[in-house]
Design a protein around this motif. Structure first.
Motif, PDB file in Angstrom:
ATOM      1  N   GLY A 246      -7.978   6.318   6.961  1.00 36.85           N
ATOM      2  CA  GLY A 246      -8.979   8.079   7.740  1.00 36.85           C
ATOM      3  C   GLY A 246      -9.093   9.260   7.895  1.00 36.85           C
ATOM      4  O   GLY A 246      -8.238   9.519   6.805  1.00 36.85           O
ATOM      5  N   TYR A 247     -10.146  10.185   8.409  1.00 39.09           N
ATOM      6  CA  TYR A 247      -9.768  11.336   7.858  1.00 39.09           C
ATOM      7  C   TYR A 247      -8.341  11.488   8.949  1.00 39.09           C
ATOM      8  O   TYR A 247      -8.064  10.689  10.041  1.00 39.09           O
ATOM      9  CB  TYR A 247     -11.391  11.525   8.590  1.00 39.09           C
ATOM     10  CG  TYR A 247     -12.527  11.245   7.998  1.00 39.09           C
ATOM     11  CD1 TYR A 247     -12.803  11.907   6.700  1.00 39.09           C
ATOM     12  CD2 TYR A 247     -13.590  10.739   8.461  1.00 39.09           C
ATOM     13  CE1 TYR A 247     -13.760  12.049   6.286  1.00 39.09           C
ATOM     14  CE2 TYR A 247     -14.489  10.234   8.005  1.00 39.09           C
ATOM     15  CZ  TYR A 247     -14.394  10.798   6.196  1.00 39.09           C
ATOM     16  OH  TYR A 247     -16.065  10.659   6.011  1.00 39.09           O
ATOM     17  N   PRO A 248      -7.960  12.535   9.092  1.00 41.04           N
ATOM     18  CA  PRO A 248      -6.979  13.759   9.657  1.00 41.04           C
ATOM     19  C   PRO A 248      -7.659  14.031  10.869  1.00 41.04           C
ATOM     20  O   PRO A 248      -8.565  13.996  10.698  1.00 41.04           O
ATOM     21  CB  PRO A 248      -6.715  14.954   8.681  1.00 41.04           C
ATOM     22  CG  PRO A 248      -7.628  14.980   6.797  1.00 41.04           C
ATOM     23  CD  PRO A 248      -9.014  14.194   7.604  1.00 41.04           C
ATOM     24  N   GLY A 249      -6.549  13.747  12.123  1.00 37.80           N
ATOM     25  CA  GLY A 249      -7.107  14.172  12.877  1.00 37.80           C
ATOM     26  C   GLY A 249      -7.231  15.600  13.567  1.00 37.80           C
ATOM     27  O   GLY A 249      -6.386  16.121  12.790  1.00 37.80           O
TER      28      GLY A 249
END
Length: 276
Positions: free
Chosen positions: A38-41
């Motif tokens: 997933g995308y970085p938080g």
């Protein structure tokens, strides 16, 4: 062997995986293979500061010693091996009733003693040494505010004490002093000398506070220099002032007062300001 990666291995042991079938619970897939990354938080909040470290300890072995005892000479200044640095600040104290500091102390500033009016409710209870050179204001509002604490000058109120009666109704000076190379200061009530030779006497004097009377409010006990210097100023409005009176010890043989014997009922109490 069924359900194993290697013939003859025991399922669940290292190198022998167990064959399982994924299943769903609601909208979640259990034991499914990992999906795409997933995308970085967002960046998290900063962590807390760490704890203070321990004092350094010098470890000296026999073969690295120099001189007697095998201890190497100091080369890193006064803080090497945990030695405390030299004191560049000194012990700070107020000399009440005097406009100068003792010879071994440095003057920070000279001032006038101020505090609450003797009969007013509210306000503070302690005396302050206001700098004589005047205040620095920050956005003051002109006029006397109804919801403010007030500060007044402080005068001596001394009677029935022949050697100091002439100080009556005179303003009280003060000086803020610094005793260099010393770290602590101590006010000793009831004695005009220090507890031991390890302490330096800055000045001796008398304990003073607002008098014990129904029309007077509580104040701090302070040690006033025995010289009891005065500020040259005319006696003003009797209601716009704080007062300093001598303090007497009240002793009782049956309890309730301070111990009789070492203390004598009705005697004025001395004091000392000491530094170390």
């Amino acid at each position: 062997m069924p359900g194993t990666g290697e013939p003859g291995c025991i399922p669940g042991t290292n190198g022998c995986p167990v064959s399982v079938t994924p299943f769903s619970v609601g909208s979640s897939c259990i034991l499914c293979p990992a999906g795409p990354r997933g995308y970085p938080g967002p960046v998290g909040s900063p962590g807390r500061d760490g704890r203070d470290g321990r004092d350094a300890v010098a470890i000296v072995t026999a073969n690295e010693g120099v001189g007697a005892g095998g201890i190497p000479p100091l080369t890193g200044g006064p803080t090497q091996y945990g030695r405390p640095p030299s004191n560049t600040t000194g012990a700070v104290y107020v000399r009440w009733g005097h406009s100068e500091c003792p010879a071994k102390s440095a003057l920070i500033y000279t001032g006038v003693t101020a505090g609450p009016t003797y009969g007013g409710a509210g306000n503070g209870a302690n005396q302050l040494c206001l700098p004589k050179e005047g205040p620095i204001y920050d956005e003051p509002v002109a006029g006397v505010g109804p919801s403010r604490a007030y500060l007044y000058g402080v005068e001596y109120q001394i009677d029935a004490f022949p050697t100091r009666n002439d100080r009556l109704w005179h303003d009280v000076p003060c000086a803020v002093c610094k005793a260099p190379s010393r770290f602590a200061h101590l006010v000793v009530p009831g004695r005009n000398e220090c507890p031991s030779s390890e302490w330096t006497l800055e000045y001796g004097g008398y304990l003073m506070a607002e008098r014990s009377h129904t029309s007077h409010r509580r104040s701090m006990y302070i040690c006033v220099d025995r010289e009891m210097q005065t500020v040259d100023r005319a006696h003003g409005d009797a209601t716009l002032r704080g007062l300093l009176n001598l303090v007497e010890g009240r002793c009782s043989v049956s309890g309730g007062g301070i111990p009789c014997g070492p203390y004598i009922d009705g005697y004025e109490l001395t004091c000392a300001v000491c530094t170390q």
